[in-house]
Design an enzyme around this catalytic site. Structure first.
Site, PDB file in Angstrom:
ATOM      1  N   HIS A   1      25.051  29.720   2.224  1.00 34.13           N
ATOM      2  CA  HIS A   1      26.408  29.195   1.544  1.00 34.13           C
ATOM      3  C   HIS A   1      26.501  30.219   0.531  1.00 34.13           C
ATOM      4  O   HIS A   1      26.052  29.882  -0.479  1.00 34.13           O
ATOM      5  CB  HIS A   1      26.254  27.614   1.322  1.00 34.13           C
ATOM      6  CG  HIS A   1      27.493  27.409   0.318  1.00 34.13           C
ATOM      7  ND1 HIS A   1      27.493  26.476  -0.482  1.00 34.13           N
ATOM      8  CD2 HIS A   1      28.825  27.875   0.611  1.00 34.13           C
ATOM      9  CE1 HIS A   1      28.790  25.880  -0.940  1.00 34.13           C
ATOM     10  NE2 HIS A   1      29.580  26.911  -0.230  1.00 34.13           N
TER      11      HIS A   1
ATOM     12  N   HIS B   1      19.336  24.600   2.642  1.00 31.27           N
ATOM     13  CA  HIS B   1      20.652  25.050   2.247  1.00 31.27           C
ATOM     14  C   HIS B   1      20.512  26.303   1.120  1.00 31.27           C
ATOM     15  O   HIS B   1      19.631  25.836   0.146  1.00 31.27           O
ATOM     16  CB  HIS B   1      21.341  23.966   1.781  1.00 31.27           C
ATOM     17  CG  HIS B   1      22.934  24.265   1.454  1.00 31.27           C
ATOM     18  ND1 HIS B   1      23.700  24.692   2.096  1.00 31.27           N
ATOM     19  CD2 HIS B   1      23.408  24.420   0.308  1.00 31.27           C
ATOM     20  CE1 HIS B   1      24.789  24.597   1.811  1.00 31.27           C
ATOM     21  NE2 HIS B   1      24.735  24.767   0.508  1.00 31.27           N
TER      22      HIS B   1
ATOM     23  N   MET C   1      25.625  32.611  -5.202  1.00 29.57           N
ATOM     24  CA  MET C   1      26.682  32.746  -6.217  1.00 29.57           C
ATOM     25  C   MET C   1      26.746  33.977  -6.876  1.00 29.57           C
ATOM     26  O   MET C   1      25.665  34.532  -7.306  1.00 29.57           O
ATOM     27  CB  MET C   1      26.517  31.404  -7.169  1.00 29.57           C
ATOM     28  CG  MET C   1      26.537  30.269  -6.784  1.00 29.57           C
ATOM     29  SD  MET C   1      26.400  28.975  -7.837  1.00 29.57           S
ATOM     30  CE  MET C   1      25.982  27.526  -6.745  1.00 29.57           C
TER      31      MET C   1
ATOM     32  N   MET D   1      33.278  21.003   0.564  1.00 26.01           N
ATOM     33  CA  MET D   1      32.634  20.749  -0.786  1.00 26.01           C
ATOM     34  C   MET D   1      33.057  19.446  -1.324  1.00 26.01           C
ATOM     35  O   MET D   1      34.257  19.238  -1.372  1.00 26.01           O
ATOM     36  CB  MET D   1      33.068  21.667  -1.633  1.00 26.01           C
ATOM     37  CG  MET D   1      32.534  23.102  -1.302  1.00 26.01           C
ATOM     38  SD  MET D   1      30.717  23.430  -1.319  1.00 26.01           S
ATOM     39  CE  MET D   1      30.329  22.889  -2.999  1.00 26.01           C
TER      40      MET D   1
ATOM     41  N   ASP E   1      22.188  28.439  -1.852  1.00 24.91           N
ATOM     42  CA  ASP E   1      23.491  28.604  -2.367  1.00 24.91           C
ATOM     43  C   ASP E   1      23.418  30.060  -3.218  1.00 24.91           C
ATOM     44  O   ASP E   1      22.972  30.176  -4.059  1.00 24.91           O
ATOM     45  CB  ASP E   1      23.671  27.540  -3.530  1.00 24.91           C
ATOM     46  CG  ASP E   1      23.956  26.191  -2.799  1.00 24.91           C
ATOM     47  OD1 ASP E   1      23.310  25.180  -3.218  1.00 24.91           O
ATOM     48  OD2 ASP E   1      24.933  26.298  -1.920  1.00 24.91           O
TER      49      ASP E   1
ATOM     50  N   MET F   1      29.009  31.657  -2.250  1.00 23.85           N
ATOM     51  CA  MET F   1      30.150  31.363  -3.202  1.00 23.85           C
ATOM     52  C   MET F   1      30.296  32.658  -4.025  1.00 23.85           C
ATOM     53  O   MET F   1      30.029  32.740  -5.006  1.00 23.85           O
ATOM     54  CB  MET F   1      29.778  30.189  -4.082  1.00 23.85           C
ATOM     55  CG  MET F   1      29.796  28.863  -3.283  1.00 23.85           C
ATOM     56  SD  MET F   1      28.683  27.675  -4.082  1.00 23.85           S
ATOM     57  CE  MET F   1      27.180  28.219  -3.207  1.00 23.85           C
TER      58      MET F   1
ATOM     59  N   SER G   1      19.002  21.663  -0.605  1.00 22.57           N
ATOM     60  CA  SER G   1      19.471  22.793  -1.279  1.00 22.57           C
ATOM     61  C   SER G   1      18.553  23.430  -2.364  1.00 22.57           C
ATOM     62  O   SER G   1      18.170  22.827  -3.339  1.00 22.57           O
ATOM     63  CB  SER G   1      20.710  22.285  -2.062  1.00 22.57           C
ATOM     64  OG  SER G   1      21.144  23.387  -2.911  1.00 22.57           O
TER      65      SER G   1
ATOM     66  N   PHE H   1      27.535  24.382  -9.363  1.00 17.83           N
ATOM     67  CA  PHE H   1      26.246  23.764 -10.062  1.00 17.83           C
ATOM     68  C   PHE H   1      25.990  22.565  -9.373  1.00 17.83           C
ATOM     69  O   PHE H   1      26.403  21.936  -8.476  1.00 17.83           O
ATOM     70  CB  PHE H   1      26.612  23.283 -11.511  1.00 17.83           C
ATOM     71  CG  PHE H   1      27.194  24.321 -12.402  1.00 17.83           C
ATOM     72  CD1 PHE H   1      28.169  24.712 -12.416  1.00 17.83           C
ATOM     73  CD2 PHE H   1      26.062  25.094 -12.943  1.00 17.83           C
ATOM     74  CE1 PHE H   1      28.735  25.984 -13.125  1.00 17.83           C
ATOM     75  CE2 PHE H   1      26.210  26.533 -13.580  1.00 17.83           C
ATOM     76  CZ  PHE H   1      27.710  26.654 -13.835  1.00 17.83           C
TER      77      PHE H   1
ATOM     78  N   ASP I   1      28.631  18.830   1.149  1.00 17.49           N
ATOM     79  CA  ASP I   1      27.994  19.369   0.048  1.00 17.49           C
ATOM     80  C   ASP I   1      28.135  19.350  -1.513  1.00 17.49           C
ATOM     81  O   ASP I   1      29.288  19.580  -1.692  1.00 17.49           O
ATOM     82  CB  ASP I   1      28.014  20.968   0.378  1.00 17.49           C
ATOM     83  CG  ASP I   1      27.201  21.755  -0.463  1.00 17.49           C
ATOM     84  OD1 ASP I   1      27.314  23.071  -0.518  1.00 17.49           O
ATOM     85  OD2 ASP I   1      26.269  21.303  -1.250  1.00 17.49           O
ATOM     86  N   GLY I   2      27.422  18.227  -2.017  1.00 17.40           N
ATOM     87  CA  GLY I   2      27.455  18.076  -3.318  1.00 17.40           C
ATOM     88  C   GLY I   2      27.611  16.563  -3.902  1.00 17.40           C
ATOM     89  O   GLY I   2      28.453  15.720  -3.163  1.00 17.40           O
TER      90      GLY I   2
HETATM   91  C1  DX5 Z   1      27.027  23.518  -5.400  1.00 14.24           C
HETATM   92  C2  DX5 Z   1      26.148  24.026  -4.177  1.00 14.24           C
HETATM   93  C3  DX5 Z   1      25.563  22.590  -3.808  1.00 14.24           C
HETATM   94  C4  DX5 Z   1      24.534  22.144  -4.571  1.00 14.24           C
HETATM   95  C5  DX5 Z   1      24.340  20.636  -4.113  1.00 14.24           C
HETATM   96  O1  DX5 Z   1      27.938  24.917  -5.597  1.00 14.24           O
HETATM   97  O2  DX5 Z   1      27.106  24.531  -2.989  1.00 14.24           O
HETATM   98  O3  DX5 Z   1      24.897  23.153  -2.481  1.00 14.24           O
HETATM   99  O4  DX5 Z   1      23.446  23.003  -4.637  1.00 14.24           O
HETATM  100  O5  DX5 Z   1      23.579  20.037  -5.224  1.00 14.24           O
HETATM  101  P1  DX5 Z   1      23.768  18.380  -5.588  1.00 14.24           P
HETATM  102  O6  DX5 Z   1      23.026  18.012  -4.083  1.00 14.24           O
HETATM  103  O7  DX5 Z   1      22.890  18.504  -6.690  1.00 14.24           O
HETATM  104  O8  DX5 Z   1      25.032  18.029  -5.853  1.00 14.24           O
HETATM  105 ZN    ZN Z   2      26.127  24.858  -1.114  1.00 12.12          ZN
END
Ligand code: DX5
Ligand code: ZN
Length: 218
Positions: free
Chosen positions: A68, A35, A39, A142, A37, A70, A10, A148, A180-181
């Site tokens: 992805h 990946h 936001m 998730m 992200d 959000m 990511s 974050f 993811d996460g």
């Molecule tokens: C969080 C993101 C994830 C995040 C994963 O909202 O969707 O993709 O970047 O980060 P780590 O692997 O550090 O939990």
């Molecule tokens: Zn993500």
């Protein structure tokens, strides 16, 4: 059943002062997806990047761009990200008002011959995905509250992955289950055995030697 595991670093946790070097490392690491992200500061309390930045990543690497979003308006922004180079476009179940909107957005992405995914947050029951088993290429579970990187893996996610994998197998669906996460070398093993075949990792990968980190997850 042994599945080919895809690692999706990511970029949220990337060191942007060394983007090109880190992207080259990711490309050399054996990771197949990147990946991305997105936001909007409304659906989640954080703000990241838009389509123009994705264009830069598209030029800088040949990885499969796994976007992805959000964001509150995934339909509105879909064409912009697809045109910018997204190979997969995953949006959140929680922002869609009607089932019809979900089907429409999935068909729109497919009409551009791109992959489409749907994601649920930790508090959203996996049952909401049951009506859509044949509509999506990717189901993103998730395992942290979105917004974050660097958060702790939520173990309850494993049951959701297991249940979903059972339904997909029953439906004969070859869709990916992406987790993811909070993925690291320990939680990756748990997620894979529950049925996930795409592992997103941000902080775990970009806080150490990228090639070794990716290898330790596959
Ligand atoms: C969080 C993101 C994830 C995040 C994963 O909202 O969707 O993709 O970047 O980060 P780590 O692997 O550090 O939990
Ligand atoms: Zn993500």
């Amino acid at each position: 059943m042994k599945r080919n595991v895809i690692v999706a670093p990511s970029v949220l946790s990337m060191d942007y002062s060394q983007m090109k070097e880190q992207l080259d490392e990711v490309s050399a690491s054996g990771a197949e997806w990147l990946h991305f992200d997105v936001m909007d500061g409304h659906f989640v309390p954080n703000l990241t990047f838009g389509p123009d930045i994705l264009k830069g990543f598209r030029k800088a690497c040949d990885l499969f761009l796994d976007v992805h979003v959000m964001i509150e308006r995934p339909a509105f922004f879909s064409e912009k990200f697809l045109t910018a180079g997204a190979d997969n476009y995953t949006f959140h179940y929680e922002v869609m008002k009607e089932v019809e909107d979900i089907h429409n957005l999935a068909s729109l992405v497919h009409s551009q011959s791109k992959s489409v995914g749907i994601s649920i947050k930790p508090d959203t029951p996996v049952e909401v995905l049951k009506p859509f088993l044949n509509d999506f290429d990717v189901f993103l579970i998730m395992s942290v509250e979105p917004g974050f990187g660097g958060q702790k893996f939520i173990p309850e996610s494993l049951d959701k992955i297991r249940t979903l994998r059972g339904w997909l197998d029953e439906a004969g669906s070859k869709a990916h289950i992406e987790v993811d996460g909070g993925i690291n070398e320990t939680t990756a093993v748990l997620a894979k055995s529950a049925g996930a075949d795409v592992l997103v990792a941000g902080s775990y990968i970009f806080r150490q030697n990228i090639r070794e980190a990716v290898k330790s997850l596959a």
